[in-house]
Design an enzyme around this catalytic site. Structure first.
Site, PDB file in Angstrom:
ATOM      1  N   GLU A   9       0.798  -1.233   0.000  1.00 11.52           N
ATOM      2  CA  GLU A   9       0.000   0.000   0.000  1.00 11.52           C
ATOM      3  C   GLU A   9       0.827   1.278   0.000  1.00 11.52           C
ATOM      4  O   GLU A   9       0.426   2.289  -0.564  1.00 11.52           O
ATOM      5  CB  GLU A   9      -0.922   0.066   1.236  1.00 11.52           C
ATOM      6  CG  GLU A   9      -1.982  -0.997   1.308  1.00 11.52           C
ATOM      7  CD  GLU A   9      -1.605  -2.083   2.268  1.00 11.52           C
ATOM      8  OE1 GLU A   9      -2.492  -2.582   2.953  1.00 11.52           O
ATOM      9  OE2 GLU A   9      -0.408  -2.442   2.352  1.00 11.52           O
ATOM     10  N   ASP A  82      -2.237  -5.191   3.580  1.00  6.79           N
ATOM     11  CA  ASP A  82      -2.325  -5.560   5.004  1.00  6.79           C
ATOM     12  C   ASP A  82      -3.157  -6.825   5.232  1.00  6.79           C
ATOM     13  O   ASP A  82      -4.095  -7.115   4.462  1.00  6.79           O
ATOM     14  CB  ASP A  82      -2.928  -4.403   5.808  1.00  6.79           C
ATOM     15  CG  ASP A  82      -1.933  -3.265   6.018  1.00  6.79           C
ATOM     16  OD1 ASP A  82      -0.746  -3.479   5.766  1.00  6.79           O
ATOM     17  OD2 ASP A  82      -2.359  -2.174   6.438  1.00  6.79           O
ATOM     18  N   ASP A  84      -5.764  -7.898   6.765  1.00  7.07           N
ATOM     19  CA  ASP A  84      -7.107  -7.813   7.355  1.00  7.07           C
ATOM     20  C   ASP A  84      -8.125  -7.665   6.228  1.00  7.07           C
ATOM     21  O   ASP A  84      -7.786  -7.739   5.048  1.00  7.07           O
ATOM     22  CB  ASP A  84      -7.201  -6.648   8.354  1.00  7.07           C
ATOM     23  CG  ASP A  84      -6.875  -5.294   7.728  1.00  7.07           C
ATOM     24  OD1 ASP A  84      -6.686  -5.236   6.492  1.00  7.07           O
ATOM     25  OD2 ASP A  84      -6.806  -4.299   8.459  1.00  7.07           O
ATOM     26  N   GLU A  86      -9.760  -5.073   5.112  1.00  3.87           N
ATOM     27  CA  GLU A  86      -9.489  -3.915   4.249  1.00  3.87           C
ATOM     28  C   GLU A  86      -8.350  -4.242   3.287  1.00  3.87           C
ATOM     29  O   GLU A  86      -8.413  -3.933   2.087  1.00  3.87           O
ATOM     30  CB  GLU A  86      -9.138  -2.705   5.117  1.00  3.87           C
ATOM     31  CG  GLU A  86      -9.291  -1.372   4.423  1.00  3.87           C
ATOM     32  CD  GLU A  86     -10.748  -0.959   4.277  1.00  3.87           C
ATOM     33  OE1 GLU A  86     -11.017  -0.137   3.386  1.00  3.87           O
ATOM     34  OE2 GLU A  86     -11.613  -1.437   5.025  1.00  3.87           O
ATOM     35  N   TYR A 299       1.522  -6.218  13.271  1.00  2.00           N
ATOM     36  CA  TYR A 299       0.356  -5.564  12.674  1.00  2.00           C
ATOM     37  C   TYR A 299      -0.499  -4.886  13.745  1.00  2.00           C
ATOM     38  O   TYR A 299      -0.738  -5.463  14.817  1.00  2.00           O
ATOM     39  CB  TYR A 299      -0.476  -6.565  11.879  1.00  2.00           C
ATOM     40  CG  TYR A 299      -1.508  -5.878  11.028  1.00  2.00           C
ATOM     41  CD1 TYR A 299      -1.145  -4.873  10.138  1.00  2.00           C
ATOM     42  CD2 TYR A 299      -2.858  -6.220  11.131  1.00  2.00           C
ATOM     43  CE1 TYR A 299      -2.080  -4.224   9.372  1.00  2.00           C
ATOM     44  CE2 TYR A 299      -3.807  -5.574  10.353  1.00  2.00           C
ATOM     45  CZ  TYR A 299      -3.417  -4.579   9.483  1.00  2.00           C
ATOM     46  OH  TYR A 299      -4.354  -3.924   8.721  1.00  2.00           O
ATOM     47  N   ARG A 301      -3.678  -3.639  13.743  1.00  2.00           N
ATOM     48  CA  ARG A 301      -5.145  -3.727  13.831  1.00  2.00           C
ATOM     49  C   ARG A 301      -5.518  -5.145  14.242  1.00  2.00           C
ATOM     50  O   ARG A 301      -5.573  -6.043  13.414  1.00  2.00           O
ATOM     51  CB  ARG A 301      -5.796  -3.324  12.502  1.00  2.00           C
ATOM     52  CG  ARG A 301      -5.552  -1.857  12.162  1.00  2.00           C
ATOM     53  CD  ARG A 301      -6.100  -1.454  10.815  1.00  2.00           C
ATOM     54  NE  ARG A 301      -5.827  -0.049  10.541  1.00  2.00           N
ATOM     55  CZ  ARG A 301      -4.706   0.406   9.973  1.00  2.00           C
ATOM     56  NH1 ARG A 301      -3.773  -0.444   9.613  1.00  2.00           N
ATOM     57  NH2 ARG A 301      -4.527   1.700   9.780  1.00  2.00           N
ATOM     58  N   HIS A 345      -4.712 -12.337  14.121  1.00  2.00           N
ATOM     59  CA  HIS A 345      -3.386 -11.749  14.263  1.00  2.00           C
ATOM     60  C   HIS A 345      -2.925 -11.829  15.708  1.00  2.00           C
ATOM     61  O   HIS A 345      -3.705 -11.980  16.622  1.00  2.00           O
ATOM     62  CB  HIS A 345      -3.409 -10.280  13.830  1.00  2.00           C
ATOM     63  CG  HIS A 345      -4.067 -10.063  12.512  1.00  2.00           C
ATOM     64  ND1 HIS A 345      -3.601 -10.644  11.355  1.00  2.00           N
ATOM     65  CD2 HIS A 345      -5.160  -9.347  12.166  1.00  2.00           C
ATOM     66  CE1 HIS A 345      -4.388 -10.280  10.346  1.00  2.00           C
ATOM     67  NE2 HIS A 345      -5.348  -9.500  10.812  1.00  2.00           N
TER      68      HIS A 345
END
Length: 714
Positions: A9, A82, A84, A86, A299, A301, A345
């Site tokens: 990203e 990432d 997750d 999203e 990570y 989140r 995670h």
């Protein structure tokens, strides 16, 4: 030589991966999402099974062109966004834009940006996880259905430019209902009584009235406290009971997203948004000189407090080397995962415990260092032995009255050697109070009786920390949404942050009342939590995303039709001031913005004049004949400046007072923090300070005259 293209990203993440992957790999950044629903139109085809209409995000054309060119030159493409929902959605969108078959092994994910994790990930690519994509897509479409239907309704019925969101409105409701509780609260008076006792010539002890005639002490008013005082004048104070017990104090678990945001707010004064921004930098990687770019934390989140076996072993070895084997517990404290989809995670931890904060401080900004230090200390402490604290309780009998004091001694500091968790009630979590050596039957001499008036307090207003904690406890939102929720309600002007507390604006109260009346489920806490669970079900493959949206939308559409017919025009009147607009002559009105109140011309959009609202303080400027007024910086921070600005540029950040410094006669300002209130001289050469409580004695202390033991008040 075969070439592999890796797409991440951000440029920072690209830089970190490039270091680990070598010459066979090219790493490019997509700069976040490349496609989304259009802003200018609804973008969801309800008749076609809620099919979303995705378009290229404005400004991303050149990036997509660059990625397409790189894809053509590569033998293989790996999507490394990432790990997750999203991130999975970003990978899915990239696959569509770049004509990559999402069913091919094109997706890699890693929990930390370290050499080992990245190299392992590229060896085990997998297809795009369509269930994660569907869960994210369902959330996006739900939010679009609510936002793009409710917002126009608010424009028509309340005020142009308003908006409403599915999850943000629930957070707003919590703040508004808390404000209603506070406004409806009626304080009740009560008193406490502390006896200051003396043992011998040097020992002293403060004990608080605990029981009267065997019942818990309750003193409703001053008359009753005076009666008790009179009763105690002729009583003997004797140590009736001493109790000691040992207890273990367990360390806090490693950080989740929520607990990190709460603790960063308590200890660093970071907003949720700032915490996530800095944490993202630590995760994506920072240049550590000779070591090069490296991700410093895992990570960011996550809802999990789980850590890997490797990280646990590394922590144990570090703790034994640094503090000794007794600081590693025989059995680690662990918490059960909260939900099926929330333990994917690890907890947030340093990627290497050997990378101590002080050792890399020179490579980090001040904010990066402070947050990294917090994460590092929390993780190390979480792997350490519990502290052993001996608590002593002393009961002192004086006739029918029992006074009590408690104290603690740390017998083994354990994890407290590294870190102690903060608290929302602002008490010092690590404070230990010790007592003098006493024996049962020992008599103590009364020096003073100190009665103090109190009033019951309403529930506190929400702060960043307590709002996020409440949202998490109630199952509203997910790790990636806490910070945006807080940010959005502030941006919309429905809530303002004053002295760290959230206050609803009049507009916010009106909107919440309307939504509660006509869209109760939409902003119902339990309903919203159930919807989060349904999105988890989609990710687990236990539910179809289209069915979930359909079940929501059909009754929602009916509510919209009823509300549109029944709601009459609601006027939220702006407060008119005496300030005249210099461009069109209208009287300016007070508006509420992201950073609080400001002055605006009511002739908008013909006249767009706006300026800061200068709130008078009634305190003269020490440099001229002007008055100090409350202003706000561009970032919304309060400060106090002269009304004659720019001719007079006097400014202070702390609240000015009429008090003059006893040493140099300069103005004193009132500084407030967790430890209390303090007057401070603004003259830097003087530096005089005075505790605010020193001259604000609202207690009536009773002393005992040493010569005749008779009480006198002062």
């Amino acid at each position: 030589m075969a070439k592999t293209l890796v797409i991440v990203e951000s440029p920072a993440k690209a830089k970190s991966l490039s270091k680990f992957l070598g010459k066979k790999y090219t790493v490019k950044a997509s700069m976040g999402h490349v496609r989304d629903l259009p802003k200018s139109q609804f973008g969801v085809d309800i008749q076609e099974g809620f099919k979303p209409k995705y378009i290229t995000i404005r400004g991303k054309g050149d990036i997509i062109k660059e990625l397409k060119a790189a894809t053509k030159k590569a033998d293989k493409v790996l999507l490394a966004s990432d790990p997750d929902r999203e991130g999975e959605a970003i990978a899915w969108h990239l696959a569509h834009v770049l004509n990559i078959d999402e069913r091919d092994p094109c997706r890699i994910a890693f929990n930390e940006i370290t050499k080992q994790a990245v190299q392992q990930a590229v060896k085990h690519p997998r297809p795009v996880d369509r269930r994660k994509v569907d869960a994210q897509q369902a959330r996006r479409i739900l939010d679009r259905l609510v936002g793009y239907n409710l917002s126009p309704l608010l424009w028509r019925k309340v005020k142009k430019g308003l908006s409403a969101g599915r999850v943000q409105s629930v957070a707003m409701r919590l703040i508004c209902e808390r404000e209603e509780e506070i406004q409806a609260f009626e304080p009740e008076e009560y008193w406490s009584l502390v006896a200051k006792l003396v043992k011998g010539r040097t020992g002293s002890l403060e004990v608080k009235l605990h029981k009267i005639d065997g019942q818990k002490a309750h003193i409703p008013n001053e008359a009753r406290v005076n009666e008790i005082r009179d009763d105690l004048q002729n009583e003997t104070f004797e140590v009736a009971k001493i109790s000691r017990r040992e207890k273990k104090r367990q360390p806090a678990l490693p950080f989740t997203t929520s607990s990190m945001q709460q603790e960063a707010y308590r200890k660093l004064n970071f907003t949720a948004r700032k915490t996530m921004m800095v944490a993202q930098q630590l995760y994506e990687g920072l240049d550590l000189g000779k070591e090069g770019p490296v991700g410093l934390v895992t990570y960011i989140r996550t809802d999990s407090t789980r850590i890997s076996e490797t990280a646990e072993q590394e922590a144990d070895a570090f703790i034994i080397e640094r503090f000794g084997a007794q600081y590693v517990p025989g059995e680690k404290r662990r918490a059960a995962p909260k939900g099926r989809a929330q333990d994917a995670h690890e907890a947030i931890r340093p990627t290497s415990v050997q990378r101590e904060p002080e050792g890399i401080k020179q490579f980090l900004t001040r904010d990066q260092y402070r947050l990294y230090k917090l994460i590092w200390e929390r993780f190390v402490a979480s792997q350490m032995s519990p502290a052993i604290i001996e608590t002593t309780g002393v009961d002192v009998q004086a006739g029918k009255y029992v006074f009590r004091a408690t104290g603690s001694i740390v017998k083994f500091d354990g994890f407290m050697r590294v870190y102690i968790e903060g608290r929302d009630d602002e008490e010092e979590a690590g404070e230990i109070k010790t007592l003098p050596e006493l024996k049962e039957g020992e008599q103590l001499k009364l020096r003073a009786l100190v009665p103090k008036q109190h009033f019951t307090q309403p529930p506190p207003r929400f702060t960043d920390a307590t709002l996020i904690k409440t949202l998490e406890e109630k199952g509203i939102g997910r790790p990636s949404t806490y910070a945006p929720i807080v940010d959005t309600i502030l941006k919309r002007g429905y809530v303002v942050r004053e002295k760290k507390n959230f206050y609803p604006t009049e507009l916010g109260l009106v909107v919440v009342d309307l939504l509660k009346k006509y869209f109760y489920d939409i902003i119902d806490v339990e309903f919203t939590a159930e919807m989060e669970q349904k999105l988890d079900d989609v990710e687990e493959g236990d539910a179809n995303w289209v069915n979930i949206i359909e079940d929501f939308y059909i009754p929602f559409k009916e509510l919209l039709e009823v509300a549109d017919q029944e709601i009459e025009q609601i006027q939220v009147e702006d407060e008119v001031t005496d300030e005249v607009c210099e461009f069109c002559g209208r009287n300016m009105v007070i508006k509420m913005g992201r950073y609080g109140k400001f002055l605006a011309c009511p002739g908008f959009p013909e006249c767009r004049n706006a300026k800061p609202l200068l709130e008078p303080t009634g305190i003269s400027c020490p440099n001229c004949q002007g008055e100090l007024v409350l202003r706000r910086s561009k970032k919304g921070r309060k400060f106090y400046g002269c009304s004659n600005y720019p001719e007079c540029e006097f400014v202070v950040w702390d609240k000015p007072t009429k008090r003059k410094c006893s040493l140099c006669n300069s103005m004193m300002v009132l500084k407030e923090n967790k430890k209390g209130r303090l007057y401070q001289c603004i003259n830097k050469e003087c530096g005089n300070k005075l505790e605010a409580a020193d001259d604000e004695m609202d207690n009536h202390e009773v002393t005992v005259n040493e010569s005749n033991d008779t009480a006198s008040a002062y």
